[in-house]
Design a protein around this motif. Sequence first.
Motif, PDB file in Angstrom:
ATOM      1  N   MET A 215      -9.215   4.825  -4.061  1.00 16.95           N
ATOM      2  CA  MET A 215      -8.830   3.422  -3.901  1.00 16.95           C
ATOM      3  C   MET A 215      -7.998   3.221  -2.634  1.00 16.95           C
ATOM      4  O   MET A 215      -8.103   2.181  -1.986  1.00 16.95           O
ATOM      5  N   TRP A 216      -7.179   4.205  -2.284  1.00 17.78           N
ATOM      6  CA  TRP A 216      -6.398   4.107  -1.050  1.00 17.78           C
ATOM      7  C   TRP A 216      -7.340   3.995   0.147  1.00 17.78           C
ATOM      8  O   TRP A 216      -7.143   3.149   1.035  1.00 17.78           O
TER       9      TRP A 216
ATOM     10  N   GLU B 247      -9.955   0.928   4.450  1.00 18.45           N
ATOM     11  CA  GLU B 247     -11.176   0.492   5.135  1.00 18.45           C
ATOM     12  C   GLU B 247     -11.181  -1.030   5.297  1.00 18.45           C
ATOM     13  O   GLU B 247     -11.602  -1.559   6.340  1.00 18.45           O
ATOM     14  N   LEU B 248     -10.708  -1.738   4.294  1.00 13.44           N
ATOM     15  CA  LEU B 248     -10.590  -3.190   4.412  1.00 13.44           C
ATOM     16  C   LEU B 248      -9.582  -3.580   5.497  1.00 13.44           C
ATOM     17  O   LEU B 248      -9.807  -4.529   6.266  1.00 13.44           O
ATOM     18  N   LEU B 249      -8.470  -2.830   5.568  1.00  6.36           N
ATOM     19  CA  LEU B 249      -7.444  -3.127   6.568  1.00  6.36           C
ATOM     20  C   LEU B 249      -7.929  -2.800   7.977  1.00  6.36           C
ATOM     21  O   LEU B 249      -7.595  -3.502   8.936  1.00  6.36           O
ATOM     22  N   VAL B 250      -8.727  -1.750   8.101  1.00  4.09           N
ATOM     23  CA  VAL B 250      -9.310  -1.423   9.406  1.00  4.09           C
ATOM     24  C   VAL B 250     -10.226  -2.558   9.863  1.00  4.09           C
ATOM     25  O   VAL B 250     -10.197  -2.972  11.026  1.00  4.09           O
TER      26      VAL B 250
ATOM     27  N   LEU C  86       0.835  -1.207   0.000  1.00  2.00           N
ATOM     28  CA  LEU C  86       0.000   0.000   0.000  1.00  2.00           C
ATOM     29  C   LEU C  86       0.870   1.257   0.000  1.00  2.00           C
ATOM     30  O   LEU C  86       1.726   1.423   0.859  1.00  2.00           O
ATOM     31  N   PRO C  87       0.681   2.158  -0.968  1.00  3.95           N
ATOM     32  CA  PRO C  87       1.456   3.405  -0.973  1.00  3.95           C
ATOM     33  C   PRO C  87       1.248   4.190   0.318  1.00  3.95           C
ATOM     34  O   PRO C  87       0.183   4.119   0.950  1.00  3.95           O
ATOM     35  N   GLU C  88       2.264   4.937   0.720  1.00  4.69           N
ATOM     36  CA  GLU C  88       2.164   5.759   1.929  1.00  4.69           C
ATOM     37  C   GLU C  88       1.050   6.790   1.771  1.00  4.69           C
ATOM     38  O   GLU C  88       0.716   7.210   0.660  1.00  4.69           O
ATOM     39  N   ARG C  89       0.517   7.201   2.897  1.00  2.00           N
ATOM     40  CA  ARG C  89      -0.548   8.202   2.850  1.00  2.00           C
ATOM     41  C   ARG C  89      -0.069   9.498   2.194  1.00  2.00           C
ATOM     42  O   ARG C  89      -0.839  10.191   1.510  1.00  2.00           O
ATOM     43  N   ASP C  90       1.206   9.838   2.387  1.00  2.00           N
ATOM     44  CA  ASP C  90       1.745  11.049   1.774  1.00  2.00           C
ATOM     45  C   ASP C  90       1.630  10.995   0.254  1.00  2.00           C
ATOM     46  O   ASP C  90       1.463  12.037  -0.394  1.00  2.00           O
TER      47      ASP C  90
END
Length: 785
Positions: A268-269, A274-277, A253-257
């Motif tokens: 998409m991020w 949300e799936l990871l949460v 997963l790309p960084e939030r930055d």
Amino acid sequence: MTTDIWAWVRDTHRQLAEAGHWRLADAMYELPDHATEGRNAQLDAMYPEAVASARALGLPWVEVYLRHWRMQNLLNKRQQGEAVMSEVVDLLDFAHREETLDCPQSVCVVQDFAICHARVDGPGYVAERLEVVGETLDRIEPGRACYDCLSREYSDALEDDGRAAEALAHLDTAAARMQAAGQRVSLRFHQARAGTLHLLGRHEEVLALMDTAERAAQQQGQEIDERDQRWGALLRARALASLGRVAEALALLPERDEAEQHADLRGMWTETVELLVAADAWANDAELGAVLAGWVGYLDAAGSHRPCVDLLLAAGRLALARGARTVALALAATGERKLTQLRRTDGVAEEVAALRAAAEALPVPGLPVPPGELAAHLAEAQVPYETGADLLSVALDRYQGEQAGATELAVLLATVLGGLGHARAAADLLWGRLDADPGSEVLTGTLGQALIEAGDAEGVRRLADRLADTSPADAHWIRARWAAAEGRWAEVLEQCGAMLALDPALINTRRLAASAATELGDHATAQRLYQELLEHARPAEETAPEEGHRAVQESDLWHLITAASANRDWAVVRTTGARLGMEFDLAEGPVDEQWQLVAVRTARTDGSPVDVAAVRTGPATARILPVLREDVPLNHGDVVVFAPALLEQPPAEDAPEEERRSWQPVFGLLTLLDPAGYTTHWIDGAWPGDEAWAELRERLGEADFALWAYSGEQYRITDPAQEGGTLPGVYAAVGVPPTASAAEAHALLHRLTGHWPHPMAWLALAKAAGADVARHEEVSERYEL
């Protein structure tokens, strides 16, 4: 229609270059690159000049091309929607006039039209998108690059209509047609197909497709650029998260930055997070909520209505899971407002209503103290923002105290909401209090700030008009701050001037006005305003903390030094510098000393930033050291004024010693003070050795020339005396002073390097000197320079 777009681009570039229109020729290649890679500042810097040149030269095809690529950037990288709808419609009309209809890029403008309508309301405009894209697909050959792009747009429209299986079939048919026509299916086409597979729940196939597609692209010699690397990683991360392979998803997963920097990644991020949460692999905290709220606000202001609703629903679900009642209600209110801007609301209206109902069903917290004591309690107990928002909402609903107490709670709640990324909700709350307490300066000031943060131009105008009669200074102030937020500096200066006419003792108004004057390059006005500020401001030691803005601040002194340097008012530079503890070598005259090595950050002609080495000659001045390329608006010996703020902070005290020792301050260019007038020419050839190179530098310096090597140890050239052999090379810039001609520079270089064992070449300089270029062409060919 069979015109090869990129063949046309190459031919047009060559024709423009041969005609001497180099900057427009460069834009033909560079502007699409900036657009697709999200280099927004570079694109914004290059576009106005390029499109103006195309119009001035009567090149409508080039204008279509430039406008299309800018629109691709606005729609895809910046996620603009209704904000650019009128421009998209105008471009579509322009691209289908008689003089532009045969332009190969005119077809691509149909894609801009489709994307824009998808941003505004994809499901609501399905019929229009399918019609215009389908009609265009029917009249172009599958062998054209446009067929790839438009096939993806058609598929996107089908997906927005809930027809993912039909979308996949369309993509597969289009791919077969392109391959039969001899066209390579692009990696981005495969990425689009991966998105469709995701909608169908075929996540394993997504992973296999991305591996196969990227491997095939590399085998065909295609480089996977940064954009495709980001999207490949994100598509895989979402598929892996959907399959429950959490660790692998987190690794990709790309960084939030990166999502902050590239707005097209955010939807998409967020879906992936949300799936990871849900898998307890990502912290669902208030920080995440604030980030998502900020993205929702961005899409709201851009008029990207449908993606805004989709994102706020995800943010709402996460807020519900955190138990953040006030935040969830704010998102529901935004959703209800956005529904009025959609053409098609079936399904999504029910989701927004469910968000509202679930938020209202969350427990209402009890107040730990009476409403009038809540503000102090929150500060003392350091209550988290989302919890504080819930408590303040309860207190405001129940408050039975005096008017001022209710306003204080409303302002505090609005401030908390703003800190959580909900500037629009904060503004709506304060509008509700304004009628009850119209005279509160704190309320109107906080409301103005919330409106500006929300990007609500109509709200700013409404508030300013309301204040104009009863509090004209406040009306001017909000107009000035809004103009500053939009970079309209002349208007900032005008509004601040009106305020100062009403009250000459205002301090922050002068600061803002001086900043605007600086942005406009009016350094005389900036200096006058800073000097007046010092006259009206209080000494810091005599100013209460709550009125700190009225005191002279160190930054005021630095800005005055900068403005005075730009105005060559060296007496003011010295007296102001003395207030900051500076000492100067001389008591009067220009400040031109040797202080320290610094870097000055400026912009190339394409808008990209570049740091240039310089020696600091005073508090805010520096002399440029290197001989620079033609695409940098500075050169050796130029004296510049820089802005006082450091652009990069020094290394921490515990950083490695080498890092701390090599660090140099970086400042932003403000203005060119004294141009030295050097012209750059290039020399190329074999490295003559340290001693010979040092002697060349010294002899050139004695003649007031400059020398700057650009190549490093890795640069090697062909050794003509040895089969397959190489020699260390050097590629360097020679700075020719304004007192010397090209012919003199040519002769001097011949005299200084003619005895070297391997000759140097300077073809462009020889041409400029009117000399015989045969020798330089022969050297370039023999050494393969």
